[in-house]
Design an enzyme around this catalytic site. Structure first.
Site, PDB file in Angstrom:
ATOM      1  N   ASP A  72       9.062  -5.676   7.354  1.00  0.00           N
ATOM      2  CA  ASP A  72       8.155  -4.531   7.494  1.00  0.00           C
ATOM      3  C   ASP A  72       7.954  -4.110   8.943  1.00  0.00           C
ATOM      4  OD1 ASP A  72       6.341  -2.520   7.223  1.00  0.00           O
ATOM      5  OD2 ASP A  72       5.058  -3.565   5.811  1.00  0.00           O
ATOM      6  N   MET A 120      17.905  -2.730   2.619  1.00  0.00           N
ATOM      7  CA  MET A 120      18.247  -3.805   3.567  1.00  0.00           C
ATOM      8  C   MET A 120      18.856  -4.966   2.797  1.00  0.00           C
ATOM      9  SD  MET A 120      14.284  -4.955   4.181  1.00  0.00           S
ATOM     10  CE  MET A 120      13.627  -3.426   3.475  1.00  0.00           C
ATOM     11  N   LYS A 177      13.171  -0.932  -0.632  1.00  0.00           N
ATOM     12  CA  LYS A 177      11.766  -0.519  -0.590  1.00  0.00           C
ATOM     13  C   LYS A 177      11.667   0.948  -0.975  1.00  0.00           C
ATOM     14  CE  LYS A 177       9.358  -0.622   3.359  1.00  0.00           C
ATOM     15  NZ  LYS A 177       8.464  -1.141   4.437  1.00  0.00           N
ATOM     16  N   ASN A 215       4.305 -10.156   5.860  1.00  0.00           N
ATOM     17  CA  ASN A 215       5.419  -9.703   6.688  1.00  0.00           C
ATOM     18  C   ASN A 215       6.191 -10.848   7.322  1.00  0.00           C
ATOM     19  OD1 ASN A 215       4.617  -7.099   6.109  1.00  0.00           O
ATOM     20  ND2 ASN A 215       3.426  -6.867   7.992  1.00  0.00           N
ATOM     21  N   ASP A 236       1.749  -5.146  12.772  1.00  0.00           N
ATOM     22  CA  ASP A 236       1.041  -5.518  11.551  1.00  0.00           C
ATOM     23  C   ASP A 236       1.220  -7.008  11.286  1.00  0.00           C
ATOM     24  OD1 ASP A 236      -0.112  -5.822   9.098  1.00  0.00           O
ATOM     25  OD2 ASP A 236       1.068  -4.286   8.078  1.00  0.00           O
ATOM     26  N   SER A 255       0.799  -1.221   0.000  1.00  0.00           N
ATOM     27  CA  SER A 255       0.000   0.000   0.000  1.00  0.00           C
ATOM     28  C   SER A 255       0.833   1.272   0.000  1.00  0.00           C
ATOM     29  CB  SER A 255      -0.932   0.004   1.216  1.00  0.00           C
ATOM     30  OG  SER A 255      -0.170  -0.104   2.408  1.00  0.00           O
TER      31      SER A 255
END
Length: 445
Positions: free
Chosen positions: A308, A246, A159, A294, A289, A141
């Site tokens: 995440d 990462m 990311k 994840n 989350d 998202s």
């Protein structure tokens, strides 16, 4: 920059606040139009339409999911936060909406991606890479993840945040709130405003990749001696507030572990439940989350890869103490203490009607009765979640309006629900008594 996935659909992310406001408003208007048309048709047939039934139609589900998937950002994230598919816990239409949102996340076209990277990294940055795949290995998202290799040999996962996402949070939240109020899915008298405000604050935090990088490094240090887990290494020199770099860790989706032998599935579930309790009671720090994406799995080593950390939160020590006391009271079936702590946490308000208070306490007793039972807790048994769901529906139909809960409590409940679902999907049966003994023993009550 290389492109190995020519068939993946790429759509530019609307980046200006005006364009995003217009698209979300158009979606809301379109949904309202569909609802009005279907309502008139039902009235013409002598039927009395329900607002919920008018909203949850194939046309509206398609309209909502396609627009939110294209927009990404806060609009899509709020849908995920409020409607996470937890199997037995949510109506099937919500599961359908979320399944489509997970499947429909589009990606940035390479030209838009390049513009983002050029604004975040030094000039001629590409010269330091041996390879950069412009097609993402994951898209969500708020951002999408690319695999790359530096000329020094380091294999990275990078990311990249969608442009305009951070600037559009406030307007997206306001518009999604308007859609929710219009939908008829919110109980009458429910104070939606405080939840939207907390969602807005959390989303602003999640778009700060510098913050996420710090928590990535912190969890890596916390779990350095935990053989069940692997956390990618934070690469600060290639990270910015909108880019998180990462180390790349080879893995497969956690769902691949669902077909592993029983002992391995139980070990994975035990590690995840143990980590959740450690986050709550030992660290006061939680990655809140529980989206399955994840968690990944390395079949070669059996390690669980954690991803995440944007939704990581520092828990209020008072809330941690309340949950410890709640666990202690529930396990010894101290009804008076359980009722007192439930009100302290906020599950029950001082002015909650007696019949609703009794129903909530009955639901808590159901849960703790199952936890107190002898032998392993069977996460695959649907009896408890179905009973809880039915009780919750009955409460809502009787006019119960949940009191506003602190954000820490909301995040904890969300994490617990996600871990329950994951353990259920793993077919886990776990003896939780050791965890309970450890954490209840240090209760101050």
């Amino acid at each position: 920059m290389s492109d190995k996935h020519p068939n993946v659909r790429a759509l530019a992310v609307p980046s200006s606040r005006v364009s995003r406001f217009g698209r979300l408003s158009a979606m809301t208007a379109g949904v309202a139009g569909n609802m009005a048309f279907n309502g008139i048709a039902q009235l013409a047939q002598g039927q009395r339409p329900a607002m919920r039934d008018l909203l949850i139609t194939p046309q509206n589900i398609t309209r909502i999911t396609e627009k939110l998937a294209q927009m990404r950002g806060a609009a899509m994230k709020i849908g995920q936060l409020m409607s996470m598919d937890t199997g037995e816990f949510l109506p099937p239409e919500m599961a359908q909406i979320m399944a489509r949102l997970r499947d429909n996340a589009h990606i940035m076209p390479p030209a838009q991606l390049r513009r983002v990277l050029d604004t975040q990294w030094p000039k001629n940055w590409l010269g330091q890479f041996a390879k950069f795949d412009v097609r993402p290995i994951a898209a969500a998202s708020i951002g999408q993840v690319h695999r790359a290799r530096l000329k020094d040999g380091r294999d990275l996962a990078i990311k990249v945040q969608y442009p305009g996402v951070a600037d559009s949070i406030d307007s997206d939240v306001a518009n999604v709130g308007a859609l929710l109020r219009m939908s008829g899915l919110i109980p009458k008298g429910f104070a939606l405003g405080p939840y939207l405000e907390e969602a807005r604050k959390q989303l602003h935090q999640e778009t700060d990749y510098t913050r996420e990088g710090q928590y990535l490094a912190r969890f890596g240090a916390l779990l350095a001696d935990a053989p069940a887990f692997d956390v990618p290494a934070f690469i600060p020199e290639w990270s910015t507030p909108q880019i998180l770099a990462m180390s790349y860790v080879e893995s497969v989706p956690i769902e691949a572990a669902f077909t592993q032998p029983e002992a391995e599935r139980h070990r994975i579930a035990d590690a995840l439940i143990g980590l959740t309790l450690r986050e709550l009671f030992d660290e006061g720090l939680m990655q809140s989350d529980p989206n399955f994406a994840n968690y990944r799995y390395d079949p070669q080593t059996g390690r669980i890869i954690l991803l995440d950390f944007g939704a990581t939160c520092e828990l209020n020590p008072a809330v941690v103490a309340q949950y410890r006391a709640l666990l202690a009271a529930g396990l010894i079936n101290d009804h008076a203490a359980l009722a007192r702590i439930a009100q302290e946490i906020g599950f029950i308000a001082p002015d909650t009607a007696d019949r609703h208070r009794m129903a909530i306490m009955d639901m808590m007793q159901m849960a703790f009765s199952a936890l107190r039972a002898d032998g392993p807790f069977d996460f695959t048994d649907k009896t408890l979640p179905r009973a809880m769901q039915n009780a919750g529906i009955a409460l809502a139909e009787d006019g119960f309006v949940p009191p506003p809960l602190p954000i820490d409590v909301l995040l904890l409940q969300r994490k617990f629900g996600g871990m329950f679902l994951l353990a259920s999907q793993l077919g886990a049966q776990l003896d939780l008594s050791g965890y309970f003994a450890r954490y209840v023993a240090s209760s101050a009550r």
